[in-house]
Design a protein around this motif. Structure first.
Motif: not given
Ligand SMILES: [Mg+2]
Ligand SMILES: Nc1nc(=O)c2c([nH]1)NC[C@@H]1CN(c3ccc(C(=O)N[C@@H](CCC(=O)O)C(=O)O)cc3)CN21
Ligand SMILES: CC(C)C(=O)C(=O)O
Length: 263
Positions: A44-47, A83-85, A111-115, A135-137
């Protein structure tokens, strides 16, 4: 555990069996999580927050995420590696494809993408090229400055309807998985029931097809304010392995999340 693929998650959904997901940032913890039976690992980009100490995920670079993906890939065992983009990878379709390519070369399997619905074209292009997309919502941390904080999304009926429609649009565009963050439990359940694709929730109630948490939260080392949806599983275990096993078992048995962890 048998090797987990996208088809495994689809089969779980059809069978009404839930699955567990956890963030991972290095090979050793990835190995422990995989051994505990956790089906999906997320770099996660939570890193940017839990490893780097930033107050948001925005400073995380593609190189940062690639580095941690290579580390996790060596320890991931049979778990599926998502894995987060990072922020702004979705600036253009060209950049999206290039960045997703870099993640896949580093070892990502999804891959996971927000949008929201506007991501449909990018998601369609990725999926055409054989890149599975989540897709992260809902609460999308990369838009925190626009949202005005890490707040529950989809509380009113209009907002909830919009999130459901966005999820439908992105699934139709080729998203293989939907992730819902910080939405009312009723909406988490409604989206999961409306769609054929697996829906993973964090702070989205017990009605989603899978659950995810940040590893540090599961181990009770969250710095700063603790989100309502987190639980320290190390408190009821003897060691890190035991905490991961406990989290996995509680998700599989639908003991986690409880009412108190939702909105
Ligand atoms: Mg994330
Ligand atoms: N340690 C950690 N855990 C996470 O789950 C996480 C991160 N870091 N970093 C990236 C994002 C940021 N996330 C967050 C951070 C805070 C809240 C939070 O405090 N939410 C309030 C909602 C209050 C409301 O609107 O009612 C809460 O009480 O849970 C939610 C998600 C989720 N992600
Ligand atoms: C909290 C999860 C869903 C995430 O996106 C991350 O860890 O970056």
């Amino acid at each position: 555990m048998k090797t987990v693929t996208l088809s495994t998650l689809q089969a779980f959904k059809r069978a009404g069996e839930t699955f567990s997901c956890l963030t991972a940032y290095d090979a050793t913890f990835a190995h422990a999580a995989s051994e505990a039976g956790i089906e999906v690992l997320l770099v996660g980009d939570s890193l940017g927050m839990v490893l780097q100490g930033h107050t948001s995920t925005l400073p995380v670079t593609l190189d940062d995420v690639c580095y941690h993906t290579r580390c996790v890939a060596r320890g991931k065992g049979a778990s599926l590696l998502m894995v987060d983009l990072p922020f702004m990878s979705n600036a253009t379709t060209e950049r999206l494809l290039e960045d997703a390519g870099a993640l896949m070369r580093a070892g990502a399997e999804m891959v996971k993408v927000e949008g929201e619905a506007w991501m449909a074209d990018g998601i369609r292009e990725l999926s055409r090229r054989g890149v599975p997309v989540c897709a992260h919502l809902g609460l999308t941390p990369q838009t925190v400055h626009q949202l005005g904080g890490y707040k529950v999304q989809g509380r009113d009926a209009g907002q909830a309807e919009r999130i459901l429609e966005d999820a439908r649009t992105l699934a139709e565009a080729g998203a293989s998985v939907i992730l819902l963050e910080c939405v009312p439990a009723s909406l988490g359940r409604a989206v999961s029931e409306a769609l054929d694709v697996p829906v993973i929730g964090i702070g989205a109630g017990a009605g989603t097809d899978g659950q995810i948490l940040v590893m540090h939260d599961v181990l009770g080392v969250t710095a700063g304010r603790k989100p309502r949806f987190v639980k320290n599983f190390l408190a009821e275990a003897d060691d890190v392995q035991g905490a991961f096993r406990r989290y996995h078992e509680d998700v599989k048995a639908r003991r986690f999340p409880a009412e108190e962890h939702g909105f």
